[in-house]
Design a protein around this motif. Structure first.
Motif, PDB file in Angstrom:
ATOM      1  N   ALA A  67      43.747  37.807  36.067  1.00 28.76           N
ATOM      2  CA  ALA A  67      42.799  37.750  37.171  1.00 28.76           C
ATOM      3  C   ALA A  67      42.201  39.136  37.362  1.00 28.76           C
ATOM      4  O   ALA A  67      42.931  40.128  37.397  1.00 28.76           O
ATOM      5  CB  ALA A  67      43.495  37.299  38.450  1.00 28.76           C
ATOM      6  N   SER A  68      40.877  39.211  37.495  1.00 27.37           N
ATOM      7  CA  SER A  68      40.210  40.506  37.566  1.00 27.37           C
ATOM      8  C   SER A  68      38.985  40.416  38.457  1.00 27.37           C
ATOM      9  O   SER A  68      38.360  39.363  38.579  1.00 27.37           O
ATOM     10  CB  SER A  68      39.798  40.971  36.158  1.00 27.37           C
ATOM     11  OG  SER A  68      39.017  42.141  36.220  1.00 27.37           O
ATOM     12  N   SER A  69      38.647  41.556  39.054  1.00 29.87           N
ATOM     13  CA  SER A  69      37.417  41.645  39.835  1.00 29.87           C
ATOM     14  C   SER A  69      36.191  41.842  38.958  1.00 29.87           C
ATOM     15  O   SER A  69      35.059  41.767  39.442  1.00 29.87           O
ATOM     16  CB  SER A  69      37.511  42.822  40.812  1.00 29.87           C
ATOM     17  OG  SER A  69      37.718  44.031  40.097  1.00 29.87           O
ATOM     18  N   LYS A  70      36.390  42.074  37.686  1.00 27.46           N
ATOM     19  CA  LYS A  70      35.272  42.424  36.815  1.00 27.46           C
ATOM     20  C   LYS A  70      34.388  41.210  36.502  1.00 27.46           C
ATOM     21  O   LYS A  70      34.870  40.139  36.155  1.00 27.46           O
ATOM     22  CB  LYS A  70      35.776  43.037  35.507  1.00 27.46           C
ATOM     23  CG  LYS A  70      36.244  44.473  35.651  1.00 27.46           C
ATOM     24  CD  LYS A  70      36.589  45.061  34.307  1.00 27.46           C
ATOM     25  CE  LYS A  70      36.863  46.565  34.425  1.00 27.46           C
ATOM     26  NZ  LYS A  70      38.032  46.853  35.271  1.00 27.46           N
ATOM     27  N   CYS A  71      33.091  41.441  36.608  1.00 26.01           N
ATOM     28  CA  CYS A  71      32.097  40.484  36.137  1.00 26.01           C
ATOM     29  C   CYS A  71      32.038  40.546  34.616  1.00 26.01           C
ATOM     30  O   CYS A  71      32.344  41.585  34.014  1.00 26.01           O
ATOM     31  CB  CYS A  71      30.743  40.851  36.742  1.00 26.01           C
ATOM     32  SG  CYS A  71      29.341  39.897  36.135  1.00 26.01           S
ATOM     33  N   ASP A  76      33.594  47.028  30.441  1.00 26.12           N
ATOM     34  CA  ASP A  76      34.993  46.973  30.013  1.00 26.12           C
ATOM     35  C   ASP A  76      35.591  45.570  30.024  1.00 26.12           C
ATOM     36  O   ASP A  76      36.759  45.395  29.678  1.00 26.12           O
ATOM     37  CB  ASP A  76      35.859  47.877  30.890  1.00 26.12           C
ATOM     38  CG  ASP A  76      35.720  49.341  30.512  1.00 26.12           C
ATOM     39  OD1 ASP A  76      35.333  49.618  29.359  1.00 26.12           O
ATOM     40  OD2 ASP A  76      35.999  50.200  31.362  1.00 26.12           O
ATOM     41  N   TYR A  77      34.795  44.572  30.448  1.00 22.59           N
ATOM     42  CA  TYR A  77      35.365  43.228  30.574  1.00 22.59           C
ATOM     43  C   TYR A  77      35.908  42.715  29.241  1.00 22.59           C
ATOM     44  O   TYR A  77      37.047  42.252  29.149  1.00 22.59           O
ATOM     45  CB  TYR A  77      34.328  42.246  31.127  1.00 22.59           C
ATOM     46  CG  TYR A  77      34.913  40.873  31.369  1.00 22.59           C
ATOM     47  CD1 TYR A  77      35.543  40.577  32.573  1.00 22.59           C
ATOM     48  CD2 TYR A  77      34.860  39.876  30.395  1.00 22.59           C
ATOM     49  CE1 TYR A  77      36.105  39.328  32.806  1.00 22.59           C
ATOM     50  CE2 TYR A  77      35.423  38.634  30.614  1.00 22.59           C
ATOM     51  CZ  TYR A  77      36.043  38.364  31.815  1.00 22.59           C
ATOM     52  OH  TYR A  77      36.616  37.127  32.027  1.00 22.59           O
ATOM     53  N   LEU A  78      35.107  42.783  28.199  1.00 20.54           N
ATOM     54  CA  LEU A  78      35.523  42.233  26.908  1.00 20.54           C
ATOM     55  C   LEU A  78      36.681  43.027  26.304  1.00 20.54           C
ATOM     56  O   LEU A  78      37.532  42.461  25.618  1.00 20.54           O
ATOM     57  CB  LEU A  78      34.348  42.193  25.943  1.00 20.54           C
ATOM     58  CG  LEU A  78      33.219  41.225  26.316  1.00 20.54           C
ATOM     59  CD1 LEU A  78      32.114  41.292  25.270  1.00 20.54           C
ATOM     60  CD2 LEU A  78      33.732  39.801  26.466  1.00 20.54           C
TER      61      LEU A  78
END
Length: 230
Positions: A67-71, A76-78
């Motif tokens: 679970a992450s706040s990143k869109c 850095d998401y990928l």
């Protein structure tokens, strides 16, 4: 394994990070290889329902969640997602991204979501991947934004012939005062409903008889981040 996330990064993103960015990652029954493993990907809503899904899948599948706040448009998401994909053998991924993307540029979000699906399928050939719609909110205007993103997500998922878990439609008819605890998040009763709905969506894609003793997989640890973890 070769890192391939850079191949799928957007050349440009206008996304600005939130004041607090966070990431939570648990892998339950990490040493077990007898059952298939499900990866739940999402945000704080996923952090809320993962325990209910895990409990319902005991003896059927092991659960990892991130679970992450990143869109998905975050640079850095990928990179973070690729680390999760490499950690344990996976059989099924239940994927959501959206509530931290309500104000994200729609074209960028669609392109990044499409690239994310491509990366997952390229990284893990043969993986079962399922798109999950974001949940509604108590604010009608924000809910309308979630509907817009869900429509884009469903369209992109259809391009890849991915099954969809319409969690939005499960939650939207419910009373906001009874099942929401704030603008975004849910009461324990609502999380139970989400656990039921997600498990029902996942089970047809799990190659298992489900005959294992659930108690054998209800293992915990005394060294969790908040102490004993069951």
């Amino acid at each position: 394994m070769d890192q391939i996330h850079r191949k799928y990064e957007l050349p440009h993103t206008s996304r600005r990070r939130e004041e607090i960015e966070w990431s939570i990652h648990y892998a339950f029954n990490a040493g077990d290889r007898t059952l298939p493993r499900v990866l739940l990907v999402g945000d704080s809503i996923c952090n809320g329902y993962h325990a209910q899904v895990r409990e319902r899948l005991l003896g059927i599948a092991n659960v990892t969640f991130w679970a992450s706040s990143k869109c998905v448009t975050d640079p850095d998401y990928l990179r973070e997602l690729e680390f999760i994909l490499e950690e344990y053998p996976l059989d099924l991924i239940h994927f959501n991204n959206g509530l931290h993307s309500l104000t994200t540029d729609r074209a960028e979000w669609e392109a990044a979501l499409r690239n994310t699906f491509r990366m997952i399928l390229d990284k893990l050939p043969g993986i079962r991947l399922m798109w999950c719609a974001s949940t509604p909110l108590t604010d009608p205007e924000l809910t309308a934004q979630a509907v817009e993103l869900n429509a884009i997500g469903a369209r992109v998922a259809a391009e890849f012939n991915l099954p969809a878990d319409d969690l939005f439609s499960v939650m939207n008819p419910l009373d906001r005062k009874e099942f929401w605890c704030d603008k975004y998040h849910f009461t324990p009763a609502a999380k139970e409903l989400q656990g039921d709905a997600i498990t029902q969506a996942l089970k047809p894609f799990l190659n298992t008889t489900g005959n294992a003793d659930p108690e054998a997989f209800r293992r915990g640890t005394e060294t969790g981040p908040d102490g004993a973890l069951n």
